[in-house]
Enzyme design. Structure first.
Site, PDB file in Angstrom:
ATOM      1  N   GLU A  51       6.258   3.839  -5.184  1.00  0.00           N
ATOM      2  CA  GLU A  51       6.733   3.169  -6.393  1.00  0.00           C
ATOM      3  C   GLU A  51       7.136   4.212  -7.428  1.00  0.00           C
ATOM      4  O   GLU A  51       6.348   5.097  -7.746  1.00  0.00           O
ATOM      5  CB  GLU A  51       5.628   2.267  -6.963  1.00  0.00           C
ATOM      6  N   GLY A  62      -4.051   5.440 -11.060  1.00  0.00           N
ATOM      7  CA  GLY A  62      -5.362   4.950 -10.681  1.00  0.00           C
ATOM      8  C   GLY A  62      -5.382   4.460  -9.253  1.00  0.00           C
ATOM      9  O   GLY A  62      -6.318   4.717  -8.496  1.00  0.00           O
ATOM     10  N   ALA A  63      -4.327   3.749  -8.874  1.00  0.00           N
ATOM     11  CA  ALA A  63      -4.243   3.195  -7.526  1.00  0.00           C
ATOM     12  C   ALA A  63      -2.829   2.665  -7.315  1.00  0.00           C
ATOM     13  O   ALA A  63      -2.025   2.592  -8.250  1.00  0.00           O
ATOM     14  CB  ALA A  63      -5.272   2.085  -7.321  1.00  0.00           C
ATOM     15  N   MET A  64      -2.530   2.279  -6.072  1.00  0.00           N
ATOM     16  CA  MET A  64      -1.222   1.727  -5.719  1.00  0.00           C
ATOM     17  C   MET A  64      -1.398   0.605  -4.715  1.00  0.00           C
ATOM     18  O   MET A  64      -2.100   0.755  -3.717  1.00  0.00           O
ATOM     19  CB  MET A  64      -0.313   2.820  -5.149  1.00  0.00           C
ATOM     20  N   GLU A  65      -0.688  -0.509  -4.961  1.00  0.00           N
ATOM     21  CA  GLU A  65      -0.913  -1.756  -4.243  1.00  0.00           C
ATOM     22  C   GLU A  65      -0.160  -1.868  -2.930  1.00  0.00           C
ATOM     23  O   GLU A  65       0.311  -2.965  -2.569  1.00  0.00           O
ATOM     24  CB  GLU A  65      -0.527  -2.927  -5.149  1.00  0.00           C
ATOM     25  N   GLU A  91      -5.619  -4.086  -7.897  1.00  0.00           N
ATOM     26  CA  GLU A  91      -4.800  -3.890  -6.692  1.00  0.00           C
ATOM     27  C   GLU A  91      -4.895  -5.072  -5.751  1.00  0.00           C
ATOM     28  O   GLU A  91      -3.908  -5.447  -5.104  1.00  0.00           O
ATOM     29  CB  GLU A  91      -5.206  -2.599  -5.985  1.00  0.00           C
ATOM     30  N   HIS A 133      -2.583  -7.788  -6.707  1.00  0.00           N
ATOM     31  CA  HIS A 133      -1.200  -7.480  -6.342  1.00  0.00           C
ATOM     32  C   HIS A 133      -0.849  -7.949  -4.926  1.00  0.00           C
ATOM     33  O   HIS A 133       0.336  -8.105  -4.611  1.00  0.00           O
ATOM     34  CB  HIS A 133      -0.954  -5.972  -6.405  1.00  0.00           C
ATOM     35  N   GLU A 154       2.700  -6.117 -13.191  1.00  0.00           N
ATOM     36  CA  GLU A 154       1.543  -5.362 -13.667  1.00  0.00           C
ATOM     37  C   GLU A 154       0.685  -6.149 -14.650  1.00  0.00           C
ATOM     38  O   GLU A 154      -0.546  -6.062 -14.636  1.00  0.00           O
ATOM     39  CB  GLU A 154       2.000  -4.046 -14.299  1.00  0.00           C
TER      40      GLU A 154
END
Length: 854
Positions: free
Chosen positions: A126, A267-270, A302, A305, A324
């Site tokens: 992303e 922080g994180a990715m979905e 996440e 998402h 988001e």
């Protein structure tokens, strides 16, 4: 980089020509440390005879074959695009290339663990970075199935969106091949690959439709002893149960893996079924409750998402906010209602709303539904509007339509648009149907306009203290004059047995410049009147004079944590807006923070009081005020509960605030153990934070930093060491670190981030003057030569904000004036930096006025 942008117009034109069906992607991860092999077979329908392009960023393109027709790569590949002409109704494209591993956290990132020399890979796509790994139509509305085949060392774990198959070992070379099943139809930016000698632990759950969902937690070998997988699985299961019940839609993918990966930017990715997290959430040292709660919120963010963003995806990035914001809102309500962190809305107020209000007052503020013209626009729009204001607005929308109706509409939206792309209107249609409300006017005022309103009480009372009139005024900034409707609580608070407790509460609708509240007339005026009690509205609030006096004297006595957070926030807003002297805010913090129980409120307030002392006080009092803050924090630290959350936060805050030799003497004594505070353990990370403070104070040199790194030769140790070296005072030392950051592109993303933060340490403020001209000289070259992530770190973090003087303001204005044609995204970052200095100068003026009256 030049030629890598994609405009919305181009994406719309391409979507009008192309309909993607499937990708078959073969990746060879055995070709060395710099490149990997990438072979893409893309099948798609198209308008016969049309011409379009597919995206790819590669070192070398060996083959491009379209419908059996071999195209010369040098003729068709340039500027991250492969031109495709003479398209047929159905098409097959084959692209064979070598792509590069990155060290920036974009594309396929490669990390070598300094502990054991093992290589670890993960993807981060992303917004526009799947094209760094395979040939792809890089836009969210061209969904397809993705089938990955991966060749890698046979002892590695290989994880993707679909369940990991049994690898087929090769007879020679020590490698194996993993052939994954095709994914459902998803967007390219949520595809994923994680590979390396990761450790894993497995679990499973049975979801609402009776299907068994495999669960996995992964981390590097050298971190494995610190992973608390049982707790992560517990929160994950709580989230699954909550979302499936509230959405009425079962989890849409085959499995759910959560992987903690090195040198992660966010922080994180979905990624669908394959979520990646920062390793900061693997706790090798004691962390605050604020960080523990943030990890839970991130886990549930996440997971949300998987439905909102992955199952149903925005058509274009102008609806990024909805993706988001929904996850932000959903994760907060799920944390509050499904986990032990029941105060999550207080955390939301202290952190997310503070972020949102700050972002919404920058010159770069924009409507929640932003105009996204191209990829550069969207990359800088991962901001406080997209996440925090949007989440706040959704909270208000849920209250407006009714929470049950809101969830019902969301569930209908998921069922109707599964595996498709949507716009905001598609969601609003479902919410209007379930609630019976017309959302057109609400949408225009809240989503299509920018800026934050300010709500203030108007209170008249008689000689007996009985309210004769109560009203609420609403104002808006001149640049964004929209007056909005608010659903808002008003709370009355009085002192009872030493506690400031709520004695009355009403919930009202606020609209227009002035709203009368007749139901409050006739009541005795309380010690504290709090607008937006329970925090339903998105607006800055003001306290009347009597309530402000009560708050300053009794903020620690407010019984309700959320009400306290609102008062803390109001005081900070008044300080930022030049309505309250920074010295008075410092008084409030030092007198009231010691009794605060909410970890995130403490975390946020400590950061704010440091900023107030460093840049908001009158310049001729800055040194004295910084010392006063450090001394005050030390006093609070000495009286904090041993081993408690507050003690840990105060210890790190004191180290960050140290400004005199006696402060650094205490920091040194804490670190070497000659001064002990009961319950305070100087563990690995705290020891490093103390060392960074000593470096900034000139109390140590490079040899001590090298010694500490030798004792903790880990990725985290390397980041701390880079921060400490960059924090060292003196021009020659700063010059060395500047050169390492600007003249070389060898440092990985997390080291760039840490070193940049250390470089502008407030304790070395005077050293930054010499680098002001060099900062502006490097802007355009860095923007053109580095990836977006690295460039943004350098431009945001190396800005010499601690100077906060007219010379820096004027230099920044001059650069913007002389570079009107610079890329819009770059100008936005610089303009936001300028806004911080201008706000600081206004606050300094207000503080100086207060000084003159003392």
């Amino acid at each position: 980089m030049p030629g890598e942008n994609l405009t919305r117009v181009e994406a719309e034109e391409r979507a009008g020509v192309v309909a993607t069906r499937s990708y078959e992607i073969a990746l060879d991860l055995t070709k060395g440390e710099e490149v990997f092999g990438s072979r893409s077979v893309v099948r798609f329908d198209a308008t016969p005879g049309a011409t379009t392009f597919i995206d790819l960023i590669a070192r070398d393109v060996r083959e491009v074959t379209l419908n059996g027709r071999e195209l010369e790569p040098s003729d068709v590949y340039a500027d991250a695009r492969i031109v495709l002409d003479q398209l047929e109704e159905t098409n097959e494209l084959i692209v064979d290339a070598d792509c590069e591993y990155t060290h920036s956290g974009e594309g396929l990132h490669r990390f070598v663990d300094p502990v054991d020399g093992e290589a670890y890979l993960y993807t981060q796509f992303e917004v526009p970075d799947s094209r760094r790994v395979f040939a792809v139509f890089e836009q969210p509305d061209l969904k397809a199935t993705f089938q990955f085949t991966v060749t890698a060392p046979k002892e590695w774990k290989v994880v993707s969106n679909q369940p990991t198959p049994e690898p087929i070992p090769h007879e020679e070379g020590g490698s194996a091949t993993w052939g994954f099943e095709p994914t459902p139809r998803i967007s390219s930016y949520i595809t994923a690959l994680v590979a390396g000698p990761y450790e894993e632990i497995r679990d499973e759950l049975v979801n609402s439709e009776g299907r068994t969902i495999p669960l996995g937690v992964f981390a590097r070998r050298s971190l494995w002893d610190d992973i608390d997988a049982d707790y992560i699985f517990e929160k994950t299961k709580q989230g699954f149960a909550y979302y499936e019940e509230k959405f009425g839609v079962p989890y849409p993918f085959a499995k759910y893996d959560q992987l903690f990966v090195p040198e992660f930017n966010a922080g994180a990715m979905e990624n669908a079924g394959c979520v990646t997290f920062t390793e900061a959430y693997v706790f090798r040292s004691k962390v605050t409750d604020a960080v523990k709660e943030r990890r839970v919120v991130t886990i549930l963010h996440e997971l949300a998402h998987m439905w909102f963003g992955d199952l149903v995806t925005m058509k274009w990035w102008n609806d990024l906010w909805l993706n988001e914001s929904f996850a932000e809102w959903a994760s907060t309500i799920a944390t509050a209602e499904a986990t032990e962190w029941t105060g999550a809305w207080t955390t939301f107020n202290a952190m997310e709303k503070t972020w949102a209000y700050k972002q919404d007052q920058l010159p770069s503020t924009h409507p929640v539904v932003a105009e996204i013209a191209d990829l550069e626009d969207v990359q800088v729009n991962f901001d406080g509007i997209t996440y925090a204001k949007g989440g706040s607005v959704l909270k208000q929308l849920a209250a407006y339509v009714g929470i049950d109706e809101f969830f019902a509409g969301v569930g209908a939206y998921f069922r109707k648009h599964a595996y498709q792309n949507t716009t905001l209107d598609d969601l609003l249609v479902e919410l209007e149907r379930t609630s019976g409300r017309d959302l057109g006017t609400w949408t225009k005022r809240w989503l299509e306009t920018a800026g934050v309103n300010t709500l203030s009480p108007v209170i008249d009372d008689d000689v007996d203290g009985v309210i004769t009139r109560f009203a609420v005024t609403q104002t808006a900034p001149a640049d964004y004059p929209t007056i909005r409707p608010h659903r808002m609580g008003i709370g009355f608070f009085d002192l009872r047995n030493g506690r400031l407790e709520r004695t009355h509460h009403v919930e009202v609708d606020i609209d227009g410049d002035l709203t009368e509240i007749p139901e409050l007339a006739g009541r005795r005026r309380p010690a504290l009147v709090l607008l937006n009690d329970h925090d339903l509205a998105y607006a800055k609030i003001r306290l009347d004079a009597q309530s402000l006096r009560t708050a300053i004297a009794h903020i620690a006595d407010i019984a309700d944590p959320l009400a306290r957070s609102l008062v803390w926030g109001a005081a900070w807003d008044m300080t930022r807006d030049g309505e309250m002297a920074a010295r008075d805010y410092i008084d409030l913090v030092l007198s009231g923070l010691g009794s605060e129980s909410e970890s995130t409120t403490v975390r946020t307030t400590l950061a704010q009081v440091r900023l107030a002392a460093q840049t908001y006080v009158a310049p001729d009092t800055r040194d004295a005020q910084r010392a006063r803050v450090a001394d005050g924090l030390w006093h609070l630290l000495e009286h904090a509960i041993p081993g408690g959350d507050m003690q840990l936060q105060l210890a790190t805050a004191f180290a960050l605030s140290a400004s005199r030799q006696e402060h650094w003497d205490r920091v040194r004594q804490l670190r070497d153990g000659s001064l002990e505070l009961p319950g305070l353990e100087i563990d690995q990370d705290l020891s490093w934070q103390l060392l960074v403070s000593l470096a900034a104070g000139g109390a140590i040199g490079r040899s001590e930093i090298d010694e500490a790194l030798a004792a903790d030769n880990t990725a985290k140790g390397g980041e701390f060491a880079a921060q400490a070296r960059a924090a060292l005072p003196g021009f020659e030392s700063k010059e060395t670190e500047w050169s390492a950051l600007i003249d070389s592109d060898e440092l990985p993303n997390t080291v760039v981030r840490s070193a940049s933060a250390g470089f502008v340490h407030p304790a070395t403020r005077d050293d930054l003057v010499a680098f002001v001209p060099r900062y502006f000289e490097m802007l355009l070259p860095i923007w053109e030569q580095r990836t977006f992530q690295i460039a943004s770190y350098l431009i945001e973090l190396l800005y010499p904000a601690p100077l906060a003087d007219t010379a820096l303001r004027d230099a920044t204005r001059s650069w913007l004036r002389e570079h009107a044609d610079a890329p819009a995204a770059l100008r936005r970052i610089v303009a936001e930096n300028l806004a911080g200095v201008e706000r600081a100068l206004a606050a300094q003026t207000r503080d100086a006025e207060a000084d003159a009256h003392e």
